[in-house]
Enzyme design. Structure first.
Site, PDB file in Angstrom:
ATOM      1  N   LYS A 122      -4.617   8.571  -5.561  1.00 21.00           N
ATOM      2  CA  LYS A 122      -4.581   7.620  -6.832  1.00 21.00           C
ATOM      3  C   LYS A 122      -5.971   7.184  -7.177  1.00 21.00           C
ATOM      4  O   LYS A 122      -6.653   6.198  -7.215  1.00 21.00           O
ATOM      5  CB  LYS A 122      -3.913   6.234  -6.517  1.00 21.00           C
ATOM      6  CG  LYS A 122      -3.741   5.467  -7.572  1.00 21.00           C
ATOM      7  CD  LYS A 122      -2.530   5.835  -8.451  1.00 21.00           C
ATOM      8  CE  LYS A 122      -2.256   4.982  -9.654  1.00 21.00           C
ATOM      9  NZ  LYS A 122      -1.293   5.543 -10.645  1.00 21.00           N
TER      10      LYS A 122
ATOM     11  N   TYR B 116      -2.257   0.650   6.316  1.00 23.57           N
ATOM     12  CA  TYR B 116      -1.189   0.467   7.595  1.00 23.57           C
ATOM     13  C   TYR B 116      -2.208  -0.306   8.512  1.00 23.57           C
ATOM     14  O   TYR B 116      -1.469  -1.176   9.208  1.00 23.57           O
ATOM     15  CB  TYR B 116      -0.807   1.679   8.363  1.00 23.57           C
ATOM     16  CG  TYR B 116       0.252   2.002   7.722  1.00 23.57           C
ATOM     17  CD1 TYR B 116       0.579   2.502   6.447  1.00 23.57           C
ATOM     18  CD2 TYR B 116       1.849   2.400   8.423  1.00 23.57           C
ATOM     19  CE1 TYR B 116       1.697   2.866   5.793  1.00 23.57           C
ATOM     20  CE2 TYR B 116       2.705   2.738   8.122  1.00 23.57           C
ATOM     21  CZ  TYR B 116       2.900   3.120   6.502  1.00 23.57           C
ATOM     22  OH  TYR B 116       3.973   3.514   5.958  1.00 23.57           O
TER      23      TYR B 116
ATOM     24  N   ASP C 118       3.971   8.529   3.605  1.00 24.01           N
ATOM     25  CA  ASP C 118       5.380   7.780   4.316  1.00 24.01           C
ATOM     26  C   ASP C 118       6.377   8.044   3.076  1.00 24.01           C
ATOM     27  O   ASP C 118       7.704   8.280   3.093  1.00 24.01           O
ATOM     28  CB  ASP C 118       5.000   6.448   4.594  1.00 24.01           C
ATOM     29  CG  ASP C 118       6.223   5.592   4.997  1.00 24.01           C
ATOM     30  OD1 ASP C 118       6.950   6.286   5.704  1.00 24.01           O
ATOM     31  OD2 ASP C 118       6.573   4.743   4.451  1.00 24.01           O
TER      32      ASP C 118
ATOM     33  N   ASP D 121       1.631   9.177  -8.551  1.00 24.34           N
ATOM     34  CA  ASP D 121       2.807   8.986  -9.388  1.00 24.34           C
ATOM     35  C   ASP D 121       3.332  10.081  -9.894  1.00 24.34           C
ATOM     36  O   ASP D 121       4.489  10.506 -10.104  1.00 24.34           O
ATOM     37  CB  ASP D 121       2.377   7.815 -10.177  1.00 24.34           C
ATOM     38  CG  ASP D 121       1.046   7.902 -11.130  1.00 24.34           C
ATOM     39  OD1 ASP D 121       0.653   9.001 -10.713  1.00 24.34           O
ATOM     40  OD2 ASP D 121       0.631   7.233 -11.960  1.00 24.34           O
TER      41      ASP D 121
ATOM     42  N   ASP E 102      10.042  10.653   2.341  1.00 28.27           N
ATOM     43  CA  ASP E 102      11.238  10.215   2.345  1.00 28.27           C
ATOM     44  C   ASP E 102      11.843  10.729   0.849  1.00 28.27           C
ATOM     45  O   ASP E 102      13.224  11.156   0.865  1.00 28.27           O
ATOM     46  CB  ASP E 102      11.597   8.527   2.378  1.00 28.27           C
ATOM     47  CG  ASP E 102      11.625   8.044   3.486  1.00 28.27           C
ATOM     48  OD1 ASP E 102      11.111   8.726   4.552  1.00 28.27           O
ATOM     49  OD2 ASP E 102      12.436   6.888   3.708  1.00 28.27           O
TER      50      ASP E 102
HETATM   51  C1  IPM Z   1       7.997   6.357   9.304  1.00 28.90           C
HETATM   52  C2  IPM Z   1       8.195   5.129   9.326  1.00 28.90           C
HETATM   53  C3  IPM Z   1       7.124   4.045   9.815  1.00 28.90           C
HETATM   54  C4  IPM Z   1       5.974   4.236   9.057  1.00 28.90           C
HETATM   55  C5  IPM Z   1       7.418   2.663  10.217  1.00 28.90           C
HETATM   56  C6  IPM Z   1       8.610   2.137  10.969  1.00 28.90           C
HETATM   57  C7  IPM Z   1       6.284   2.013  10.806  1.00 28.90           C
HETATM   58  O1  IPM Z   1       8.551   4.634   8.036  1.00 28.90           O
HETATM   59  O2  IPM Z   1       7.702   6.854  10.713  1.00 28.90           O
HETATM   60  O3  IPM Z   1       7.870   7.186   8.471  1.00 28.90           O
HETATM   61  O4  IPM Z   1       5.670   3.541   7.844  1.00 28.90           O
HETATM   62  O5  IPM Z   1       5.061   5.178   9.290  1.00 28.90           O
HETATM   63 MN    MN Z   2       8.884   6.275   6.723  1.00 26.82          MN
END
Ligand code: IPM
Ligand code: MN
Ligand code: NAD
Length: 354
Positions: free
Chosen positions: A185, A140, A242, A218, A246
């Protein structure tokens, strides 16, 4: 207690869910005799529209001088992803400027919501995991290059950056089931080989009572949905964390349920749901505010030291779920405002916090 809390709604559903989080904070204050001074500020696309900057100086100054930050979400089709100035830069700059290197993302499954997950209920029983995501390093924040026909993003980590986030994970594991899964990884990436070595060294030397395992990212992504109840604390680099969180939100039933705390060396943390600005449902008043309200609980716990109040907020969210006050992502018909109000009501009728 008196606390100054910066409130950054951001874009899309950000301000909608943060409104409910702020109402819960005020209800906690009224009940416990605290004074929380809430100050709103611009960030993300809203800030770009009004100042040209995704993180205006005034917002950063407010965040620096606050005891904690409640954050909604930023971003949206109006500002990117190819625009030169983007909302996401505001959030990344805030994390970096405040040194918020450890992002705690807990995932639990409320048995009443098991049906909201596409996974089989028997796989979800007992899921209680915590992802500790490194938040201010890795791909990042490395150097980026771009020409018309090529692009690059540098991923780099220092041993020190890895040590400090593994230490956060170790301390948290001691208060849980003492099992740490370090995700990398290492079969491909040099940063991951360093990550694995440092994780091994820190856990052996400082957390000998914890069990440490390494998983390749993975395979971990697969195990997370195959045997999620086996995980306790996961610690991983920025981008893997990240993506995996999700994915892990599917265990809980909706991404709208998951909170997070971003912490650094000081007490001043940033608290936000893990989801984004959800442009597809923004403005309709149907976003799930429970992830933001659970983030408020984390704020009370980690930045203000109000453990009893934090636990009371978590119980109040459970009570609202038990009353079936569910937004459409969870199969219900409640609005964002109705869900927030159900939590506030549950808080108000609970016995006083000590
Ligand atoms: C999160 C989001 C952020 C990230 C983005 C919006 C920069 O996806 O907070 O999970 O990737 O960290
Ligand atoms: Mn995110
Ligand atoms: P998203 O998390 O915003 O939405 C993904 C899906 O989940 C959508 O269908 C959305 O409607 C649903 N969803 C998300 N939160 C919900 C909630 N509280 N209640 C009900 N449903 C919810 O991800 P995206 O669509 O990929 O990203 C949209 C924008 O948000 C992008 O600009 C992205 O950069 C940004 N983003 C910001 C943050 C943040 O501010 N921390 C986090 C992730 C994404």
């Amino acid at each position: 207690m008196i606390a100054r809390i910066a409130v950054l709604g951001g874009d899309g559903i950000g301000p909608e869910v943060v409104r409910e989080g702020a109402a819960v904070l005020l209800a906690v204050a009224a009940k416990g005799g605290h004074r929380f001074e809430l100050t709103e500020a611009l960030v993300g696309g809203a800030a770009i529209d009004s100042t040209g900057q995704p993180l205006p100086e005034a917002t950063l100054a407010l965040c620096r001088s606050s005891d904690a930050i409640l954050f909604g979400a930023i971003g949206g089709p109006k500002w990117g992803p190819s625009a030169p100035v983007r909302p996401e830069q505001g959030l990344l700059a805030l994390r970096r400027e405040l040194g918020l290197f450890a992002n705690l993302r807990p995932v639990t499954v409320n048995p009443r919501l098991a049906a909201a997950s596409p996974l089989k209920a028997e796989l979800l029983a007992g899921v209680d995991l915590l992802v500790v995501r490194e938040l201010t390093g890795g791909i990042y924040f490395g150097e980026k290059t771009r020409t018309a026909t090529s692009a690059s993003d540098l991923c780099s980590y220092s041993a020190g950056e890895i040590e400090r986030v593994v230490r956060v994970a170790g301390k948290l594991a001691l208060g849980r089931r003492k099992k740490i899964t370090s995700v990398d990884k290492a079969n491909v990436l040099e940063t991951s080989r360093l990550w694995r070595e440092v994780a091994e060294r820190v856990v052996k030397a400082e957390f000998p009572d914890c069990q440490l395992e390494h998983q390749l990212v993975d395979s971990c992504a697969m195990q997370l949905v195959r045997r999620p109840a086996d995980f306790d604390v996961l610690v991983t680099e920025n981008m893997f964390g990240d993506i995996l969180t999700d994915e892990a939100s599917v265990l809980a039933g909706s991404i709208g349920l998951l909170p997070s705390a971003s912490l650094g060396a000081g007490g001043n943390g940033l608290y936000e749901p893990i989801h984004g600005s959800a442009p597809d449902i923004a403005g309709r008043g149907i976003a799930n505010p429970y992830g933001t309200i659970m983030s408020v609980a984390m704020l009370l716990r980690h930045s203000l030291g109000l453990e009893a109040e934090a636990a009371a907020v978590e119980r109040a969210v459970n009570a609202a779920v038990a009353e079936c006050v569910l937004t459409p992502d969870l199969g219900g018909t409640a609005t964002t405002g109705e869900a927030g109000a159900a939590v506030v009501r549950a808080l108000e009728r609970a016995s006083p916090t000590p």
